[in-house]
Write an enzyme that holds these catalytic residues in place. Structure first.
Site, short mmCIF file in Angstrom:
data_model
loop_
_atom_site.label_atom_id
_atom_site.label_comp_id
_atom_site.label_asym_id
_atom_site.label_seq_id
_atom_site.Cartn_x
_atom_site.Cartn_y
_atom_site.Cartn_z
N GLU A 191 41.82 50.35 90.09
CA GLU A 191 42.27 51.60 90.68
C GLU A 191 41.08 52.56 90.55
O GLU A 191 40.53 52.74 89.46
CB GLU A 191 43.47 52.14 89.89
N ARG B 7 44.48 41.06 77.55
CA ARG B 7 43.42 42.02 77.79
C ARG B 7 42.43 41.98 76.65
O ARG B 7 42.74 41.53 75.54
CB ARG B 7 43.98 43.42 78.00
N LYS C 173 41.11 54.53 79.59
CA LYS C 173 40.40 55.41 80.51
C LYS C 173 40.60 56.87 80.13
O LYS C 173 39.69 57.68 80.21
CB LYS C 173 40.93 55.22 81.95
#
Ligand code: ATP
Ligand code: MG
Length: 579
Positions: A51, A286, A296
């Site tokens: 994204e 992950r 982020k």
């Protein structure tokens, strides 16, 4: 670690995803597919779907290496797809840096059939067409409940949800509302398009998930064309299917979303939007890296609060940061290969990343000498104004790469820690009366030292043995235990060196709600002025060296210029964190 297949070709280690792809290739599941134009498709198509709302970090690097690596190894291709369905958080700046980072890591979304860089927003028209079909087919409805009602009726993990009173409104009514939503007739949140599945499902994601919402916002690519935007859970599988992705690989938190992924694609296949076989989603763990954060939001906080010097600060775990730090793409690929992929979450120690850099650079990086904490050494019996040519291999294991040449003279810089007024037990370097070898030069004997009024040692004195030069027959007549590095004071290059280390001193800086700012390592950046081997001033930005006994260094990509070098320490030679 890679092993050898026996015929010389390196083979990547196996993992469960490779097992799945190999089984699909054996069964021919995705063989013989063609795209909408009738062009043959490879049997493996993966995608990396960021994204564009931030800078990529080391966790994304794992996903990039995995997706592009699998495509490469199985004769397929990997798409770079921007999942740009959230207009308020996305920007062109992020698109650009993501493109740069993927390319820098050594991967490409181009193949003989062209460019495979896509944007979810490119598919907005088709996604909307599909949404209308879903409404007509009775698979979706416009819900007009308030946000509070919707939340209350969603139920909980232990309680089923309740059907919306709008759930059974006629398809024509939903369609009419959907078109008005699209035309801009309503405010944000007034209505929502939902899939009609099962409000009692034990999986909350199957309780009539939202497909489209109203959002009067400017999109960085589609501008003001849309005021309704597809939800991620809808856009993602639909984009995969439009792009003929075969294996859609994502992180574990999407496991509970997989039933909806399959449901929506199966419905749209009924509508003949997609041919079989459909893409399938697989989840992997992950990357969690110790001494780092990969959220982020928190990385943004470090930048905004100026705790670091920007996204590309060499202490940051962003790809632009680790690149500026001096990491190589091949070290990151090696790291990704070593950590592999697993189906359950775990922590990878920072030393694994650092070790990959050392193992990548050790066989290739040219050697050089740097004195980081200088102390003057004066060879009293060496004539003033004279110098002696010395040389050392560019790389100890590659004689074919030749030699570096640098002079020795009466005054040298040595490391302050290579001298002790009163030696501690087992100290073999310089102290009064002791002999050491000046690496690639002569054996010297320490004769004394100077001190200032404050008691600081300002210079060390020695005499040298003219017949002890390294590489000559006489060298063997001297047996010494210490071997220290040096640079000639008049010839040395004076340069700024930034000694970087781990950004956090706590292996889990943001674990269980801790304030990660309390865990910052105050010594993660120490700027010094050092003396380097002559020639170091010619280093080009991003050129890497091993400074002997110290570690791996790179000429900074932003501030270093030939003639005025600035070096970053990438990592020390040995792990001092006990990881
Ligand atoms: P966001 O919260 O904004 O969604 P994100 O880290 O998931 O953050 P994306 O841009 O959605 O960011 O991620 C792109 C891809 O990278 C996704 O497929 C995601 O699963 C993967 N990814 C993100 N973080 C990691 C990580 N730590 N380890 C491995 N893969 C990751
Ligand atoms: Mg995400």
């Amino acid at each position: 670690m890679s092993h050898d297949s026996g015929n010389g070709a390196p083979v990547a280690p196996s993992n469960f995803l490779r097992g799945i792809i190999e089984a699909d290739q054996r069964s021919g599941k995705y063989a013989g597919r063609v795209d909408r134009q009738g062009v043959a498709l490879p049997s493996v198509i993966t995608r990396f779907p960021p994204e564009p709302n931030g800078y990529l970090h080391i966790g994304h690097a794992k996903s990039i290496c995995l997706n592009f690596g699998l495509a490469r190894d199985y004769g397929g291709r990997c798409h770079l797809r921007f999942d740009d369905t959230n207009p308020t958080k996305e920007e062109q700046e992020y698109v650009d840096t993501i493109i740069d980072s993927v390319e820098w890591l050594g991967f490409s979304w181009r193949d003989t059939q062209g460019e495979h860089k896509y944007f979810a927003s490119d598919h907005f028209d088709l996604m909307y067409e599909m949404a209308e079909w879903l409404v007509n087919a009775g698979y979706a409805y416009v819900d007009s409940q308030s946000a509070e009602e919707m939340a209350a009726n969603r139920g909980s993990f232990s309680e089923p949800g309740k059907n919306s009173r709008f759930r059974d409104r006629p398809a024509e009514e939903s369609l009419d509302l959907l078109r008005k939503m699209k035309a801009g007739a309503f405010k944000d949140g007034a209505h929502i398009l939902r899939a009609k599945i099962d409000m009692a499902s034990p999986n909350m994601n199957m309780r009539d998930p939202a497909i489209y919402r109203i959002r009067h916002a400017h999109h960085h690519r589609t501008g003001d064309k849309w005021c309704i935007y597809p939800m991620y859970d809808y856009a993602h599988p639909v984009s995969d299917a439009i792009e003929n992705v075969s294996h859609s690989i994502c992180t574990l938190e999407f496991q509970d979303h997989r039933p909806f992924y399959d449901w929506i694609l199966a419905r749209l296949a009924e509508g003949k939007f997609f041919p079989q076989p459909l893409p399938e989603q697989f989840e992997f763990a992950r990357l969690n890296l110790t001494y780092a954060i990969t959220s982020k939001r928190k990385l943004l906080q470090l930048v905004e609060e100026k705790i670091v010097d920007g996204w590309d600060d060499p202490r940051m775990p962003t790809i632009v940061g680790i690149r500026r730090r001096g990491y190589t793409p091949s070290a990151i690929q090696l790291f990704a290969e070593r950590i592999g992929v697993a189906k359950s979450d775990s922590w990878i120690d920072m030393s694994v990343l650092e070790g990959a850099l050392r193992d990548d650079l050790d066989p290739t990086a040219p050697r050089s000498v740097a004195v980081l904490n200088p102390l003057k050494l004066i060879i009293d019996n060496y004539p003033e104004g004279q110098s002696e040519p010395c040389s050392a291999p560019v790389h100890p294991h590659h004689p074919e790469r030749g030699h570096r040449h640098f002079p020795l003279s009466r005054e040298l810089w040595i490391e302050r820690e290579d001298f002790m007024e009163v030696p501690s037990k087992g100290y073999f370097r310089l102290f009064p009366g002791n002999r050491v070898r000046l690496r690639y030069g002569f054996v010297v004997e320490c004769t004394g030292f100077d001190k200032d009024e404050a008691g600081n040692i300002t210079a060390v004195h020695c005499t040298y043995f003219a017949d002890s030069k390294s590489g000559t027959d006489g060298a063997n007549n001297y047996k010494v235990k210490g071997n220290i590095h040096w640079v000639s004071a008049v010839h040395a290059v004076h340069a700024e060196v930034r000694l970087y280390d781990r950004l956090f001193k706590d292996p889990h800086p943001d674990a269980s709600g801790k304030d990660f700012k309390q865990a910052l390592n105050p010594n993660a950046k120490v700027v010094i002025h050092a003396y380097l081997e002559p020639g170091a001033e010619q280093a080009k930005p991003e050129e890497r060296f091993q400074f002997e006994r110290h570690g791996y260094f790179v000429a900074d990509s932003v501030d270093s210029t030939p003639g005025r070098p600035v070096f970053n320490r990438i990592v020390t030679l040995k792990d001092s964190w006990g990881g």
